[in-house]
Design a protein around this motif. Structure first.
Motif, mmCIF file in Angstrom:
data_model
loop_
_atom_site.group_PDB
_atom_site.id
_atom_site.type_symbol
_atom_site.label_atom_id
_atom_site.label_comp_id
_atom_site.label_asym_id
_atom_site.label_seq_id
_atom_site.Cartn_x
_atom_site.Cartn_y
_atom_site.Cartn_z
ATOM 1 N N VAL A 134 0.901 -1.294 0.101
ATOM 2 C CA VAL A 134 0.060 0.127 0.067
ATOM 3 C C VAL A 134 0.900 1.389 0.137
ATOM 4 C CG1 VAL A 134 -1.740 1.257 1.126
ATOM 5 C CG2 VAL A 134 -1.753 -1.387 1.215
ATOM 6 N N LYS A 135 0.538 2.230 -0.744
ATOM 7 C CA LYS A 135 1.448 3.362 -1.260
ATOM 8 C C LYS A 135 1.246 4.011 0.151
ATOM 9 C CE LYS A 135 1.581 3.502 -6.055
ATOM 10 N NZ LYS A 135 1.046 4.323 -7.281
ATOM 11 N N LYS A 136 2.389 4.907 0.869
ATOM 12 C CA LYS A 136 2.318 5.697 1.981
ATOM 13 C C LYS A 136 1.294 6.739 1.971
ATOM 14 C CE LYS A 136 6.088 5.997 4.177
ATOM 15 N NZ LYS A 136 7.426 6.446 4.772
ATOM 16 N N PHE A 138 -1.562 6.909 0.729
ATOM 17 C CA PHE A 138 -2.829 6.114 1.133
ATOM 18 C C PHE A 138 -3.155 5.584 2.604
ATOM 19 C CE2 PHE A 138 -2.634 5.780 -3.791
ATOM 20 C CZ PHE A 138 -3.645 6.753 -3.929
ATOM 21 N N PHE A 139 -1.960 4.901 2.548
ATOM 22 C CA PHE A 139 -1.830 4.250 4.105
ATOM 23 C C PHE A 139 -1.878 5.208 5.112
ATOM 24 C CE2 PHE A 139 1.054 2.553 7.509
ATOM 25 C CZ PHE A 139 0.255 1.421 7.791
ATOM 26 N N VAL A 140 -1.175 6.021 5.187
ATOM 27 C CA VAL A 140 -1.143 7.169 6.601
ATOM 28 C C VAL A 140 -2.381 7.830 6.503
ATOM 29 C CG1 VAL A 140 -0.028 9.145 7.384
ATOM 30 C CG2 VAL A 140 1.519 7.327 6.382
ATOM 31 N N PRO A 141 -2.944 8.494 5.584
ATOM 32 C CA PRO A 141 -3.950 9.275 5.983
ATOM 33 C C PRO A 141 -5.415 8.449 6.151
ATOM 34 C CG PRO A 141 -3.514 9.596 3.648
ATOM 35 C CD PRO A 141 -2.486 8.648 4.261
ATOM 36 N N LEU A 142 -5.405 7.088 5.382
ATOM 37 C CA LEU A 142 -6.610 6.362 5.584
ATOM 38 C C LEU A 142 -6.689 5.390 6.621
ATOM 39 C CD1 LEU A 142 -7.463 5.988 1.512
ATOM 40 C CD2 LEU A 142 -8.397 7.781 3.228
ATOM 41 N N ILE A 143 -5.422 4.978 6.940
ATOM 42 C CA ILE A 143 -5.323 3.811 7.930
ATOM 43 C C ILE A 143 -4.786 4.270 9.189
ATOM 44 C CG2 ILE A 143 -4.449 1.576 8.378
ATOM 45 C CD1 ILE A 143 -4.653 1.130 5.407
ATOM 46 N N ILE A 144 -3.600 4.738 9.253
ATOM 47 C CA ILE A 144 -3.105 5.284 10.166
ATOM 48 C C ILE A 144 -3.736 6.531 11.027
ATOM 49 C CG2 ILE A 144 -0.831 5.873 11.601
ATOM 50 C CD1 ILE A 144 -0.896 3.140 10.524
ATOM 51 N N VAL A 145 -3.796 7.478 10.408
ATOM 52 C CA VAL A 145 -4.317 8.659 11.139
ATOM 53 C C VAL A 145 -5.857 8.221 11.764
ATOM 54 C CG1 VAL A 145 -5.319 11.135 10.377
ATOM 55 C CG2 VAL A 145 -3.250 10.307 9.624
ATOM 56 N N PRO A 146 -6.701 7.871 11.148
ATOM 57 C CA PRO A 146 -7.997 7.439 12.095
ATOM 58 C C PRO A 146 -7.688 6.516 13.198
ATOM 59 C CG PRO A 146 -8.264 7.304 9.613
ATOM 60 C CD PRO A 146 -6.750 7.274 9.926
#
Length: 231
Positions: A134-136, A138-146
């Motif tokens: 998964v590109k960072k 997309f990964f950071v704002p959609l998975i990690i941040v929430p």
């Protein structure tokens, strides 16, 4: 009737207190978010700078920081802009000085709690993203941040309340917020109990409203975690 005559001033003061708190909290959240990411890796140049920053702003009372910005902020800005050939002087109002003081002080605290929240995100999330490529972006704002928001929300709620209550101190640098108007009205009407009670009720109302909203936000953010736990 004399007491009712100050209702407009008290309402104006309450709005100023809210404006300062919101602006300062947004500034603190921005500082904290940036610093939490940049200090995840130890022994960096920014990490060394941040240690000095956090030591200063967490070790000095917010009121003293507000005095510093109000009385010396304009000279500091003039000195910095003078290095670039600009000689225009910018005077800091009590409103701006209050936002800078509270924002920079609580930015240091928010950085710590957000960094802790990031480290509490399950490592499996990062490993899964790596396996799935998964590109960072997309990964950071959609998975990690929430997930970081869900973990940090209770502490952020408490931090917002602290920032809001600390606006009561800023009246000492000349800002006409609710405590300043309460003091003025008390002196004129000789009814300090009434106006300080009104100011207290304002802070209690905002605190209760904050906990109510936070409770619903926490329930909403925990839905995915609850489902994940059942699986």
């Amino acid at each position: 009737m004399q007491i009712l005559g100050f209702s407009q001033q008290m309402l104006t003061g309450a709005m100023v207190s809210l404006q300062v708190a919101v602006c300062a909290f947004i500034m603190a959240l921005t500082i904290g978010a940036v610093a939490s990411v940049l200090t995840l890796k130890p022994k960096t140049v920014f990490g060394a700078f941040w240690i000095v920053y956090a030591s200063i702003f967490t070790g000095v009372p917010s009121l003293l920081v507000a005095f510093f910005f109000y009385y010396a902020g304009s000279d500091i800005i003039a000195g910095i802009t003078g290095l670039f050939g600009a000689e225009k002087r910018i005077d800091l109002t009590p409103f701006i000085a209050a936002i800078l003081a509270l924002g920079m002080v609580y930015g240091a605290y928010i950085a710590d709690l957000l960094r802790s929240a990031i480290r509490n995100v399950p490592k499996g999330q990062f490993e899964a993203a790596s396996v799935l490529q998964v590109k960072k972006r997309f990964f950071v704002p959609l998975i990690i941040v929430p997930q970081v928001i869900r973990i940090a929300l209770p502490a952020l709620t408490n931090m917002w309340i602290v920032v809001l209550k600390d606006t009561a101190l800023i009246s000492l640098i000349g800002l006409k917020e609710i405590m300043a108007y309460a003091k003025l009205a008390s002196g004129v009407t000789k009814e300090p109990f009434v106006f300080y009670l009104i100011a207290s009720l304002f802070f209690l109302l905002m605190t209760s409203l904050t906990y109510y909203v936070s409770k619903h936000l926490q329930s909403w953010s925990d839905r995915g975690a609850a489902v994940y736990g059942k699986d």
